[in-house]
Scaffold this active site. Structure first.
Site, PDB file in Angstrom:
ATOM      1  N   ARG A   1      48.266  44.734  42.078  1.00 25.21           N
ATOM      2  CA  ARG A   1      47.824  43.439  42.621  1.00 25.21           C
ATOM      3  C   ARG A   1      48.258  43.274  44.082  1.00 25.21           C
ATOM      4  NH1 ARG A   1      48.584  39.340  37.456  1.00 25.21           N
ATOM      5  NH2 ARG A   1      46.500  39.668  36.645  1.00 25.21           N
TER       6      ARG A   1
ATOM      7  N   LYS B   1      48.631  35.881  23.440  1.00 30.37           N
ATOM      8  CA  LYS B   1      48.156  34.490  23.491  1.00 30.37           C
ATOM      9  C   LYS B   1      46.823  34.312  22.778  1.00 30.37           C
ATOM     10  CE  LYS B   1      49.535  34.567  27.974  1.00 30.37           C
ATOM     11  NZ  LYS B   1      48.761  34.909  29.128  1.00 30.37           N
TER      12      LYS B   1
ATOM     13  N   GLY C   1      47.012  42.109  34.115  1.00 28.85           N
ATOM     14  CA  GLY C   1      48.185  42.797  34.658  1.00 28.85           C
ATOM     15  C   GLY C   1      48.859  43.715  33.646  1.00 28.85           C
TER      16      GLY C   1
ATOM     17  N   GLY D   1      42.418  36.984  32.381  1.00 30.39           N
ATOM     18  CA  GLY D   1      41.699  35.783  31.947  1.00 30.39           C
ATOM     19  C   GLY D   1      40.442  35.570  32.767  1.00 30.39           C
TER      20      GLY D   1
END
Ligand code: AMP
Length: 397
Positions: free
Chosen positions: A35, A202, A355, A378
């Site tokens: 990133r 999640k 990530g 996401g």
């Protein structure tokens, strides 16, 4: 989408929203700096045009108001400095919009780079607070959003801040442009079978994504902690494995909808189970039907790996988002590593998002085998779902 190339930025103060939310190991070392590397193009472009550059990013989820060191962006500033290969220092503010940031920003000279502290140290960031956004905006003449990985969030540095810049003074950075272009091309006409591999912990964030994905894909493979909510919905005893009980009905609905749409739905058939959430504990490889009371599944087992490999055999397009287990601990990383190898060995167009997943692919040595590694987990799911991203919408206005 307007990009930075279309703006006159020469010599201006430029605020670049980056996504420096990089994975770190237990010692605080950055394990995958993709990133940060992905942001270099836009930053260098601004340095070459004598801009005064203010960089901002969130990092994980600190408690707002508490400046805990483990959430600081100082290690990012160091890595950025070595990657940029510039002699001059990267200035690091000790706060986000406080005295240190204001003072350091005011002293910037042409080509200087200042990194603000973790945006989420301030409650206003996640609250999309206009006053906080105004303070951020006051640092610059130009706003650039290059944080593809954070674009699905309506946060102050992504959304509210854009109110303070008109169309001639805000745009997407190079990374953002590249990501959005790639996904729009892939999604126009994906080559089939199109398989979505989804893992991670999640469930709440991903159920809506799965619902939207179902009409678009041919197969769904679920692994990671989120699989246990689905397994429980099917009536399995899952011991102390991660579960979101209030989402069990929704998980059932997704499986019913998959059946109606003819989408093949795969869940793990076995798991690596442990007596506690630790590497230093007894571990067993067991079928899902045999998870003992009080134990927890921390990785998919070898039978699931094999099943998933078979399911991927004829895939022509694969998107993968979320690890198959607690890959940060060696003992529970095999399922994720094998998934990476298996995806890399297909002839499909392979898109990795997020990530953690990018970190797995890096550790598995499969980076060069993947077609595209997105910096957004996401955000990339949302694009594939066909949902508009707040960060992109905000740039339009
Ligand atoms: P997410 O942020 O939702 O993509 O989840 C990534 C995280 O899921 C990683 O940190 C993994 O350690 C975690 N994870 C994957 N599988 C499991 C599992 N079976 N139990 C608990 N956590 C898991």
């Amino acid at each position: 989408m307007k990009t930075i190339k279309e703006l006159d930025i020469e010599g201006k103060r430029v605020f670049i929203r980056c996504d420096f939310n990089v994975p770190k190991d237990e010692f605080g070392n950055i394990t995958d700096d993709r990133r940060i590397r992905s942001a270099l193009q836009t930053i260098r472009y601004c340095i070459d045009r004598d801009c005064k550059i203010i960089l901002a990013s969130h990092y994980e989820r600190p408690e707002p108001g508490k400046y805990e060191e483990k959430f600081s962006l100082v290690p990012v500033a160091k890595r950025l400095h070595s990657l940029l290969k510039i002699k001059r220092d990267i200035f690091m503010a000790e706060d986000v919009v406080g005295e240190s940031a204001i003072s350091k920003a005011s002293k910037l000279e042409a080509g200087d780079v200042l990194l603000l502290e973790n945006l989420r140290y301030e409650a206003g960031e996640t609250e999309n607070d206009p006053d906080f956004a105004k303070k951020l905006a006051s640092f610059a003449d130009i706003y650039i959003n290059d944080a593809f990985g954070a674009c699905h969030r309506k946060h102050a540095s992504i959304d509210a801040i854009t109110e303070y810049f008109d169309a001639e003074h805000k745009a997407a950075g190079f990374l953002m442009g590249k990501e959005v272009n790639f996904f729009s091309k892939i999604l126009e006409k994906p080559i089939r079978p199109f398989v979505a591999v989804v893992g991670g912990s999640k469930v709440s964030g991903k159920l809506q994504a799965l619902t939207n994905l179902l009409p678009k894909v041919d197969k769904v493979i679920i692994g990671g902690g989120m699989a246990f909510t689905f397994l429980k919905a099917l009536g399995h005893e899952i011991g102390n494995s991660l579960v979101e009980d209030d989402l069990i009905d929704e998980a059932s609905d997704i499986m019913i909808k998959a059946k109606e749409l003819g989408v093949k739905f795969y869940l793990p058939v076995d798991a690596v189970v442990a007596a506690e959430f630790s590497e230093n504990t007894t571990v067993k490889f067991l079928p899902i039907q045999e998870i003992p009371e009080g134990w927890m599944g921390l990785d998919i087992g070898p039978a699931s790996t094999r099943l998933f490999r078979e399911a991927l055999n004829d895939a022509q397009t694969i998107i993968w988002n979320g690890p198959m287990g607690v890959y940060e601990m060696d003992r529970y990383s095999k399922g994720s590593m094998a998934m990476s190898n298996n995806i890399a060995q297909t002839h499909a167009t392979t898109i990795v998002g997020g990530g953690d997943t990018a970190d797995v692919v890096q550790q598995a040595g499969d980076v060069d085998e993947m077609t595209f590694i997105s910096t957004g987990g996401g955000a990339s799911l949302k694009l594939i779902e066909g949902v508009s991203l707040p960060g992109l919408e905000a740039l339009k206005g």
